[in-house]
Design a protein around this motif. Sequence first.
Motif, short mmCIF file in Angstrom:
data_model
loop_
_atom_site.label_atom_id
_atom_site.label_comp_id
_atom_site.label_asym_id
_atom_site.label_seq_id
_atom_site.Cartn_x
_atom_site.Cartn_y
_atom_site.Cartn_z
N HIS A 59 12.35 22.47 62.58
CA HIS A 59 12.13 23.87 62.57
C HIS A 59 10.90 24.16 63.71
O HIS A 59 9.83 23.70 63.60
CB HIS A 59 11.68 24.56 61.28
CG HIS A 59 11.86 26.00 61.44
ND1 HIS A 59 11.38 26.63 60.58
CD2 HIS A 59 12.18 27.07 62.38
CE1 HIS A 59 11.46 28.11 60.58
NE2 HIS A 59 12.05 28.02 61.82
N LEU A 60 11.35 24.77 64.83
CA LEU A 60 10.24 25.22 65.82
C LEU A 60 9.87 26.62 65.73
O LEU A 60 10.97 27.51 65.95
CB LEU A 60 11.08 24.81 67.29
CG LEU A 60 11.46 23.42 67.58
CD1 LEU A 60 11.85 23.39 68.96
CD2 LEU A 60 10.20 22.39 67.40
N VAL A 61 8.74 26.87 65.57
CA VAL A 61 8.26 28.45 65.80
C VAL A 61 7.67 28.55 67.18
O VAL A 61 6.51 27.99 67.21
CB VAL A 61 7.41 28.73 64.65
CG1 VAL A 61 7.02 30.11 64.93
CG2 VAL A 61 8.12 28.63 63.44
N ILE A 62 8.06 29.29 67.73
CA ILE A 62 7.52 29.42 69.23
C ILE A 62 6.86 30.85 69.34
O ILE A 62 7.53 31.96 69.16
CB ILE A 62 8.79 29.45 70.31
CG1 ILE A 62 9.51 28.19 70.29
CG2 ILE A 62 8.15 29.79 71.72
CD1 ILE A 62 8.59 26.98 70.33
N ASP A 63 5.70 30.98 69.14
CA ASP A 63 5.05 32.19 68.91
C ASP A 63 4.25 32.58 70.30
O ASP A 63 4.00 31.96 70.85
CB ASP A 63 3.79 32.01 67.86
CG ASP A 63 3.03 33.31 67.64
OD1 ASP A 63 3.57 34.08 66.84
OD2 ASP A 63 2.13 33.37 68.12
N GLY A 64 4.16 34.03 70.50
CA GLY A 64 3.70 34.47 71.67
C GLY A 64 2.23 35.01 71.38
O GLY A 64 1.78 35.93 72.07
N ILE A 121 7.95 36.84 58.34
CA ILE A 121 8.30 35.53 58.80
C ILE A 121 8.17 34.33 57.69
O ILE A 121 8.75 33.49 57.59
CB ILE A 121 7.12 34.93 59.86
CG1 ILE A 121 7.72 33.69 60.58
CG2 ILE A 121 5.81 34.71 59.40
CD1 ILE A 121 7.27 33.46 62.17
N ALA A 122 7.60 34.71 56.52
CA ALA A 122 7.50 33.93 55.39
C ALA A 122 8.75 33.54 54.72
O ALA A 122 9.09 32.65 54.42
CB ALA A 122 6.45 34.47 54.44
N THR A 158 12.79 29.56 65.92
CA THR A 158 12.32 30.91 65.46
C THR A 158 11.30 31.18 66.46
O THR A 158 10.03 30.89 66.62
CB THR A 158 11.74 30.85 63.99
OG1 THR A 158 12.72 30.46 63.11
CG2 THR A 158 11.30 32.33 63.63
N VAL A 159 11.54 32.56 67.10
CA VAL A 159 10.51 33.02 68.22
C VAL A 159 9.99 34.10 67.36
O VAL A 159 10.34 34.94 66.83
CB VAL A 159 11.44 33.54 69.47
CG1 VAL A 159 10.42 34.54 70.07
CG2 VAL A 159 12.01 32.43 70.12
N SER A 160 8.71 34.22 67.38
CA SER A 160 7.73 35.15 66.72
C SER A 160 6.78 35.86 67.58
O SER A 160 6.07 35.09 68.45
CB SER A 160 7.13 34.61 65.47
OG SER A 160 6.22 33.63 65.93
#
Length: 208
Positions: A33-38, A16-17, A7-9
Amino acid sequence: MKITVITVSYNTATTIADTLSSTASQTHPDIEHLVIDGQSTDGTIEIVETHRHPNLILASEPDEGIYDAMNKGLKRAKGEVIGFLNADDFFADNDVVARIAKTFEDDPSVEVCFGDLLYVTEDNQSVLRYWKSKPFCNGSFAKGWSPAHPTFYIRRSALLRLGGFDISYELASDTEMMMRYLETGMVRSAYIPQVQVRMRVGGVTNRS
């Protein structure tokens, strides 16, 4: 079979919840589950932290756009099969990832699978469009056909051979990637004739 969901955020605190809960509710027993946040500034990171579990991994750092962030996720992924769930989308039911895993387990020659998608209103109360796919045939992209990218899952062997996203495409890198795998790479694919993802309208590539 380990499945990685990426998941890119970026500033997605309002949605996102649902994405995190949807992934955590999947019945398949081995999901990374990978969250890739900017480097969000709206509380997204704090929301991810409240949903932390051993298989949820958060990385927050500057990036060069959505496809650069997706490539970062691909590099970090440890699953045998890898796909994406956008930060404002969610799985259609709790067995989606289990069906994806079974598709790859049942036929080791399959390197890509995809299914159907629903566009829904931001409040998830109404369906606006049913993106119904079909089994891939050579030449389909030239006729305007494409799978829905949030339903597109890739076996690691194909990823290592054919690569990730070409970030020179500002909005269509996902389409180019799917064309590269299906039309040019001629990987063996499987179509799952069920809705896999509910996608809220208003994202980067569907604002119109």
